[in-house]
Design a protein around this motif. Structure first.
Motif, PDB file in Angstrom:
ATOM      1  N   SER A 277       0.831  -1.202   0.000  1.00  0.00           N
ATOM      2  CA  SER A 277       0.000   0.000   0.000  1.00  0.00           C
ATOM      3  C   SER A 277       0.865   1.252   0.000  1.00  0.00           C
ATOM      4  CB  SER A 277      -0.959  -0.005   1.184  1.00  0.00           C
ATOM      5  OG  SER A 277      -0.244   0.133   2.388  1.00  0.00           O
ATOM      6  N   THR A 278       2.018   1.215   0.666  1.00  0.00           N
ATOM      7  CA  THR A 278       2.924   2.358   0.666  1.00  0.00           C
ATOM      8  C   THR A 278       3.508   2.549  -0.723  1.00  0.00           C
ATOM      9  OG1 THR A 278       3.519   1.769   2.924  1.00  0.00           O
ATOM     10  CG2 THR A 278       4.884   3.359   1.832  1.00  0.00           C
ATOM     11  N   ASN A 279       3.896   1.456  -1.320  1.00  0.00           N
ATOM     12  CA  ASN A 279       4.447   1.500  -2.666  1.00  0.00           C
ATOM     13  C   ASN A 279       3.387   1.995  -3.650  1.00  0.00           C
ATOM     14  OD1 ASN A 279       6.343   1.230  -4.605  1.00  0.00           O
ATOM     15  ND2 ASN A 279       6.203  -0.989  -4.777  1.00  0.00           N
ATOM     16  N   ALA A 280       2.170   1.540  -3.489  1.00  0.00           N
ATOM     17  CA  ALA A 280       1.073   1.971  -4.354  1.00  0.00           C
ATOM     18  C   ALA A 280       0.780   3.449  -4.129  1.00  0.00           C
ATOM     19  CB  ALA A 280      -0.165   1.135  -4.093  1.00  0.00           C
TER      20      ALA A 280
ATOM     21  N   GLN B 174       3.468   5.393  -5.833  1.00  0.00           N
ATOM     22  CA  GLN B 174       3.238   5.356  -7.278  1.00  0.00           C
ATOM     23  C   GLN B 174       2.072   6.268  -7.659  1.00  0.00           C
ATOM     24  OE1 GLN B 174       2.652   1.243  -8.271  1.00  0.00           O
ATOM     25  NE2 GLN B 174       4.829   0.909  -8.745  1.00  0.00           N
ATOM     26  N   LEU B 175       1.039   6.281  -6.823  1.00  0.00           N
ATOM     27  CA  LEU B 175      -0.115   7.131  -7.082  1.00  0.00           C
ATOM     28  C   LEU B 175       0.274   8.606  -7.019  1.00  0.00           C
ATOM     29  CD1 LEU B 175      -3.146   7.219  -7.651  1.00  0.00           C
ATOM     30  CD2 LEU B 175      -3.536   7.205  -5.192  1.00  0.00           C
ATOM     31  N   ASN B 176       1.057   8.964  -6.015  1.00  0.00           N
ATOM     32  CA  ASN B 176       1.528  10.357  -5.904  1.00  0.00           C
ATOM     33  C   ASN B 176       2.411  10.725  -7.092  1.00  0.00           C
ATOM     34  OD1 ASN B 176       0.187  11.054  -3.584  1.00  0.00           O
ATOM     35  ND2 ASN B 176       1.857  10.440  -2.216  1.00  0.00           N
ATOM     36  N   GLN B 177       3.276   9.793  -7.482  1.00  0.00           N
ATOM     37  CA  GLN B 177       4.150  10.037  -8.636  1.00  0.00           C
ATOM     38  C   GLN B 177       3.313  10.205  -9.905  1.00  0.00           C
ATOM     39  OE1 GLN B 177       7.379  10.556  -8.303  1.00  0.00           O
ATOM     40  NE2 GLN B 177       7.583  10.993 -10.476  1.00  0.00           N
ATOM     41  N   ALA B 178       2.290   9.387 -10.060  1.00  0.00           N
ATOM     42  CA  ALA B 178       1.409   9.483 -11.227  1.00  0.00           C
ATOM     43  C   ALA B 178       0.672  10.819 -11.222  1.00  0.00           C
ATOM     44  CB  ALA B 178       0.430   8.322 -11.242  1.00  0.00           C
ATOM     45  N   LYS B 179       0.237  11.255 -10.021  1.00  0.00           N
ATOM     46  CA  LYS B 179      -0.429  12.558  -9.900  1.00  0.00           C
ATOM     47  C   LYS B 179       0.508  13.683 -10.328  1.00  0.00           C
ATOM     48  CE  LYS B 179      -3.923  12.471  -6.276  1.00  0.00           C
ATOM     49  NZ  LYS B 179      -4.197  12.912  -4.907  1.00  0.00           N
TER      50      LYS B 179
END
Length: 118
Positions: A3-6, A9-14
């Motif tokens: 979940s931390t990795n996700a 990744q979600l923040n990076q995608a944002k």
């Protein structure tokens, strides 16, 4: 951990999406500015072209007015000369006719005059 990795990744995608959106907005603003500048240049060129055409037409019209003005001036001068010559030729006759009618008055009653006959 997943979940931390996700989440990372979600923040990076944002961040990537936000950066792409900002780039797209910047490109759009640049295109709009270029289009406005191009439109202003075209409008200015068209305005100059129309002003040149107007000046040419105005010049042609003024030349035409000058020619007709000269013709009017010549006609006026000619008319004044005719009037003056007619005045000189007929001056004595007009004065004599005027004096004759003023000095030789024959009084007579008007045809509509009614006398008071009782």
């Amino acid at each position: 951990m997943s979940s931390t990795n996700a989440s990372v990744q979600l923040n990076q995608a944002k961040k990537n999406a936000t950066a792409k959106i900002e780039e797209a907005r910047a490109r759009k603003q640049k295109r709009i500015k270029e289009a406005k500048d191009l439109a202003k240049a075209e409008i200015e060129a068209y305005k100059l072209e129309r002003e040149d055409k107007f000046r040419i037409m105005e010049k042609n019209l003024n030349l035409a007015d000058g020619a007709s003005g000269q013709m009017n001036s010549e006609y006026l001068t000619e008319s004044l000369h005719k009037i003056e010559s007619n005045y000189k030729m007929n001056k004595e006759q007009a004065i004599e006719a005027l004096l004759y009618h003023v000095l030789n008055v024959t009084p007579e009653l008007h045809t509509n005059f009614k006398t008071n006959v009782a």
